[in-house]
Scaffold this active site. Structure first.
Site, PDB file in Angstrom:
ATOM      1  N   SER A  48       3.759   3.415 -11.233  1.00  0.00           N
ATOM      2  CA  SER A  48       2.768   3.020 -10.237  1.00  0.00           C
ATOM      3  C   SER A  48       1.905   4.241  -9.899  1.00  0.00           C
ATOM      4  O   SER A  48       1.373   4.872 -10.813  1.00  0.00           O
ATOM      5  CB  SER A  48       3.484   2.436  -9.010  1.00  0.00           C
ATOM      6  OG  SER A  48       2.565   1.881  -8.126  1.00  0.00           O
ATOM      7  N   ASP A  72       1.985  -7.970 -14.191  1.00  0.00           N
ATOM      8  CA  ASP A  72       1.490  -7.068 -13.146  1.00  0.00           C
ATOM      9  C   ASP A  72       0.033  -7.397 -12.833  1.00  0.00           C
ATOM     10  O   ASP A  72      -0.821  -7.347 -13.718  1.00  0.00           O
ATOM     11  CB  ASP A  72       1.624  -5.618 -13.650  1.00  0.00           C
ATOM     12  CG  ASP A  72       1.326  -4.575 -12.576  1.00  0.00           C
ATOM     13  OD1 ASP A  72       0.697  -4.908 -11.556  1.00  0.00           O
ATOM     14  OD2 ASP A  72       1.725  -3.414 -12.783  1.00  0.00           O
ATOM     15  N   HIS A  82       4.206  -6.124 -10.650  1.00  0.00           N
ATOM     16  CA  HIS A  82       4.128  -4.666 -10.601  1.00  0.00           C
ATOM     17  C   HIS A  82       5.490  -4.018 -10.333  1.00  0.00           C
ATOM     18  O   HIS A  82       5.802  -2.969 -10.897  1.00  0.00           O
ATOM     19  CB  HIS A  82       3.115  -4.260  -9.531  1.00  0.00           C
ATOM     20  CG  HIS A  82       2.903  -2.796  -9.435  1.00  0.00           C
ATOM     21  ND1 HIS A  82       2.398  -2.058 -10.484  1.00  0.00           N
ATOM     22  CD2 HIS A  82       3.142  -1.909  -8.434  1.00  0.00           C
ATOM     23  CE1 HIS A  82       2.327  -0.779 -10.129  1.00  0.00           C
ATOM     24  NE2 HIS A  82       2.772  -0.664  -8.895  1.00  0.00           N
TER      25      HIS A  82
END
Lengths: 492, 492
Positions: free
Chosen positions: B203, B436, B473
């Site tokens: 991330s 995601d 995600h």
């Protein structure tokens, strides 16, 4: 190991310095023009309110109004003892009243789909309606209403409740798509239109066009459902949930009783609209239109809108925050979440309606039960038995607990096939857009597949690819060629 | 046409009725337990504050702290005259200090990636780190820091500014990923680690792992970038924008100066976390886990959380709203928006850094400029010249104006290839997840393609399909097999 140094309280020296306010900080403070703007609007509204009384009504201009003296029993047991439907119409109703098209709107739209002599302002589908346009007013009599629950002339939370003379506010009953459609069909009764040539709608209107055909299969000739769905899915519920939450947390919302305060929850409305705009418009278009460009690259970055995409969202929120009634947003948004054409849900609601029917009698109304459960054509059963998702998933709500994921069953759920069987004879256009994140293209594929399973042999499914329609969900408002073209072909 | 009936003011009779408050409304009012909960928390915080002084610091427990006496010049011209880095470490640094892995975190994580003797609470990557785990502590010395700007022990907006003895609040300088990485490398200097075996992150950490290699190509042996990107794209900026906006609009935020008020902007933080959770977790998992199930189907629908997905989001927000500093969220979130490895951007920032370098001298620091512009391997030029997006798109901000859309150029942009050429010799793992929506899989494909264009012959690109990783995600936190397996293979 050292303890977190933040646990130390400010040094006595620091406190002394603060009192003197003499020493400069290491770096200058940031400025917040986006907060200045919101605070300034609050001040303006306060002034206006103290000078001019209660806030003005929401309106998009002149429209026709149908008043129903008959009460409306809502799906979840509420009652409107009487109600208004704001509507506009274009084209001419033919002699046998067989050329009417009922056009359903998106969440926040008014009946003003096209300009009229009394209101020359362009409508929300201006280019799609007219002589030789996709919805051809040379052939069809086109009617568009403001939904009940809305704020553009139809009865909604901002309306006075005849029972006590006060605004309904959050004493308005929870609504469903079907409630809105039943109210629309009262208008059709009033206009003497027994059967629609077509029920057409996009987004929420795409839900309603299907709901109309399901509730009144004998009164709907054909259906066009654009960027809609047969039931809301968790991402779309989640995104509407965040919009409702930011709105309800605005202190000016006052649990819905803000009408006499002079200050509507404009901040919450602005925030809700910004979130909504992300779901309506994000798509490949944004990469090309905004990319990573900043609004003014000569200035240092800011926490207030800074990138071009942020100023776009900010503008969308600013422009809208006083244009629509906050409570209407909550009720209509919630009605979208509740939409589910599945048989299990409808059976439950029908039982509830039967139980609540006595509420109408107390008011003295004579409304007839209008839910039709047509069985006129055979149900095509799926090849394999459907495994209920409820059986294969867990129901815990803590983000920490990880669920057991099982792959989704192939083909449309049997519950949905059963719930939509009333549409088995209705020619239907289903249109989806690949770049739509709110009503993703798999939802329109689901509608089309479900209809085919009901035995419907006249289902047209169109999916506009990303290379054709880059605008995401709002493509239905913008793509005259792709969306308008498909509608024109379908309506004939 | 009839005028909007809402334009009529309440009837005199209605006003009289309201004063008497004697007549019942048509339907009962809705209740709002979600607002009750928030108001009750405000009251509790008020009481706590009046009894116990200023609010407690944020912490996830014991950690090590490195204090830098050397100032840090930030990319956008701010200065921290000194700063702390909170960190934790696992495994043993070998004799030649060649086995260190720097682990970068997501937006709101602390240095507590794994439990320690001093803090046995499971870390955010507990299962991924340890003997024979994907990040193998039998082989590697693993370091994880809290980023500067954060609130878990590293210097951030809640820290006291030594210049005036007050909390920085929104006088904290705007940060970039590169600022955070430079601070981390000061820690490596302190630990005597000249060269990392690997820079690993997911991330935001996936951005930082790339930034580390770009800033210090000679000090980073290999890179793993998981669910990250080479530059933020408009949808992700838009979603972080809405989070910042709902937070800043909370009256308790007080333009960042809430530390002494006793009431942090917990409502805004809750809302921001709910929006964030949608971007982190929505994916096919939600269909199976929540579907359309309501939290309690025996109760009528409500505007407060009602569907299971809503109670999930509400819970996520409730749990987090007092766990993280609001200003940290704003600054770190903004730093993610600003991330751009393109050459044009970096050239501009470097010019700005050169111009601002004198600010360090005034403070008396001796920091050396650490940006490396390695040219050690040849640049592979794209087959066709890159057409700047700026040339092909319009820059207006009104939603009404429709842009001219042109198709996106094929292959990675030359500007990004030029900006990432320092990575041409660094073995890199790039991992993306098909479900995601925040860092979509095309962004990791872009990284991999760009790296290959720089001439890098050791790029591993893994994309986990929807059938494998349904968590969106957050897959990087959950999928030990898919994500952990790829990391283990790569690190060796």
């Amino acid at each position: 190991m050292t303890r977190d140094i933040h646990q130390q309280t400010p040094r006595p020296g620091g406190i002394a310095l603060r009192q003197q306010e003499s020493l400069e900080s290491s770096n200058p403070p940031l400025s917040f023009p986006c907060l200045d703007a919101v605070e300034s609007r609050t001040e303006t509204l306060q002034k206006r309110s103290s000078q001019a009384g209660p806030e003005p009504s929401y309106t998009t201009g002149s429209h026709l109004t149908f008043h129903s003296h008959e009460p409306l029993l809502t799906d979840w047991g509420g009652v409107l003892s009487e109600f208004d439907i704001a509507y506009e119409a274009w084209g001419t109703l033919n002699k046998d009243r067989s050329n009417a098209i009922l056009l359903h709107t998106g969440l926040s739209a008014s009946s003003h789909a096209h300009s009229t002599p009394d209101n020359p302002k362009p409508g929300w589908w201006e280019k799609f309606i007219g002589p030789n346009k996709p919805v051809d007013t040379n052939k069809y009599f086109v009617i568009c209403t403001n939904v009940i629950g809305g704020c553009y002339g139809s009865t909604g939370p901002s309306t006075i409740d005849p029972a006590n003379g006060e605004r309904y506010a959050t004493r308005f009953p929870i609504l469903t798509m079907e409630d809105m459609v039943r109210a629309q069909f009262r208008l059709l009764d009033h206009l003497g239109i027994e059967r629609l040539y077509a029920s057409v709608g996009s987004s929420m209107g795409g839900m309603q066009s299907l709901a109309a055909g399901t509730l009144f299969p004998d009164r709907v000739g054909r259906i066009a459902s654009i960027s809609g769905c047969a039931r809301s899915h968790p991402y779309s519920i989640a995104m509407r949930h965040t919009q409702r939450q930011v709105l309800m947390m605005d202190p000016n919302w006052r649990r819905g009783f803000y009408y006499d305060s002079g200050i509507p929850p404009h901040t919450g409305m602005k925030l809700a609209r910004e979130i909504a705009t992300v779901t309506y418009r994000s798509g490949p278009e944004w990469e090309a239109r905004f990319g990573r460009r900043r609004a003014d690259s000569s200035r240092p970055p800011a926490l207030c809108p800074d990138f071009l995409i942020e100023t776009y969202l900010d503008h969308a929120g600013e422009k809208w925050c006083l244009e629509y009634d906050a409570n209407s947003l909550l009720y209509v948004s919630k009605a979208m979440d509740l939409f589910d054409l599945g048989a299990e849900h409808r059976t439950k609601i029908n039982a509830l309606r039967a139980k609540n029917h006595s509420r109408l009698e107390r008011i003295g109304g004579a409304a007839t039960e209008d839910f039709s459960n047509s069985d006129s054509c055979s149900l095509t059963l799926p090849d394999k038995p459907y495994q209920e998702q409820e059986d294969s998933a867990q129901t815990m709500t803590s983000p920490e607990n990880e669920p057991n994921i099982q792959s989704r069953p192939h083909g449309p759920p049997a519950d949905l096939v059963a719930g939509m069987k009333a549409l088995c004879d209705t020619p239907t256009l289903v249109l989806g857009v690949a770049s739509d994140i709110l009503f993703p293209a798999w939802q329109q594929r689901e509608i089309a597949e479900t209809l085919k399973r009901t035995g419907n042999r006249d289902v047209t499914h169109v999916e506009l690819g990303e290379e054709k329609s880059l605008f995401g969900h709002d493509t239905f408002l913008l793509d005259l060629e792709g969306v308008g073209g498909a509608v024109k072909d379908f309506l004939g």
